[in-house]
Enzyme design. Sequence first.
Site, PDB file in Angstrom:
ATOM      1  N   SER A  12      -4.379  34.235  11.241  1.00 22.38           N
ATOM      2  CA  SER A  12      -3.161  34.747  11.870  1.00 22.38           C
ATOM      3  C   SER A  12      -3.000  36.253  11.648  1.00 22.38           C
ATOM      4  CB  SER A  12      -1.944  34.032  11.281  1.00 22.38           C
ATOM      5  OG  SER A  12      -1.865  34.302   9.893  1.00 22.38           O
ATOM      6  N   CYS A  74      -8.233  30.330   7.700  1.00 22.30           N
ATOM      7  CA  CYS A  74      -6.794  30.111   7.595  1.00 22.30           C
ATOM      8  C   CYS A  74      -6.566  28.646   7.251  1.00 22.30           C
ATOM      9  CB  CYS A  74      -6.154  30.449   8.947  1.00 22.30           C
ATOM     10  SG  CYS A  74      -4.402  30.073   9.039  1.00 22.30           S
ATOM     11  N   GLU A 152       0.766  41.228   5.019  1.00 23.15           N
ATOM     12  CA  GLU A 152       0.695  41.799   6.373  1.00 23.15           C
ATOM     13  C   GLU A 152       1.185  43.247   6.372  1.00 23.15           C
ATOM     14  OE1 GLU A 152      -0.355  40.533   9.663  1.00 23.15           O
ATOM     15  OE2 GLU A 152      -1.469  39.496   8.120  1.00 23.15           O
ATOM     16  N   CYS A 184      -3.530  29.778   0.701  1.00 25.91           N
ATOM     17  CA  CYS A 184      -3.358  30.519   1.951  1.00 25.91           C
ATOM     18  C   CYS A 184      -4.233  31.753   1.819  1.00 25.91           C
ATOM     19  CB  CYS A 184      -1.887  30.911   2.116  1.00 25.91           C
ATOM     20  SG  CYS A 184      -1.585  32.097   3.444  1.00 25.91           S
TER      21      CYS A 184
END
Length: 265
Positions: A12, A74, A152, A184
């Site tokens: 992602s 992911c 991120e 994750c």
Amino acid sequence: MSSLKPIGVFDSGVGGLSVLRHIHRLLPTESLLYVADAAWCPYGPRPVEEIQARSRQITQWLLGQGAKAVVVACNTATAAAVATLRGEFDLPIVGMEPAVKPAAQATHNGVVGVLATAGTLASTRYAALLAQFAGQLHVVSRPSPELVALVEAGELDSSRARQVVAHCLEPLLAAGADTIILGCTHFPPLRPLVEAIAGPAVAVIDTGHAVARQLQRRLGAAALLAPAEGVATVRLLVTGDPLPYQRAVAAVWGAALPAPEPLSL
Ligand code: DGL
């Protein structure tokens, strides 16, 4: 299928770069094509069908670029979509899952903490993993979307990052976990903070290296490994605006990766 074709890898966002690094280290002559699906990040709270559709779209694109194998870097997309992808595409597809089995072997007191996304923790694949390997364990799981957002943003060592990581670890440490699973792919870049907060008595585990090994085995079995003398390229494509993304990429990977290219899907 030619062994000179690239390996497609997606996540992602920047999280899967933590897996890409292991792949690049283990298989330095493989060309890698990485898709950071920043436009759809985070996957964690999305419905399974959405993640399946998006994973299909990205895999299709990677195939169009000549990918000889795909790594779903992911945990969330693996839980939601890897079975569908394997049913639909005829090439090696390697997925990943929280390191419950290694944690069951590593723990001394039987208390294991898991940081992952809500999607992973709610998945039937995760439930099956617990049923298979964690029957004798006390497992404390915490969905941690805050950690995805930190990574991120390329924020790996600020005082805010420390606070957020400490907050996510609180229930795990309060339960006495001696082993923590980073379930994750966004979380390994925060490992130094996790280790500093959890202390030396707590083992911190992720599956990045195991995934690279599994990819090596799958490519070897299919005679798809690149020749040892090959010259590899690593390309990074970002859905959404790649410019503000450079900081996050640099924070997770380091400076040696070429600038991210825009990808519209
Ligand atoms: N990096 C992803 C994982 O391994 C998901 C992060 C997100 O998009 O929520 O689960």
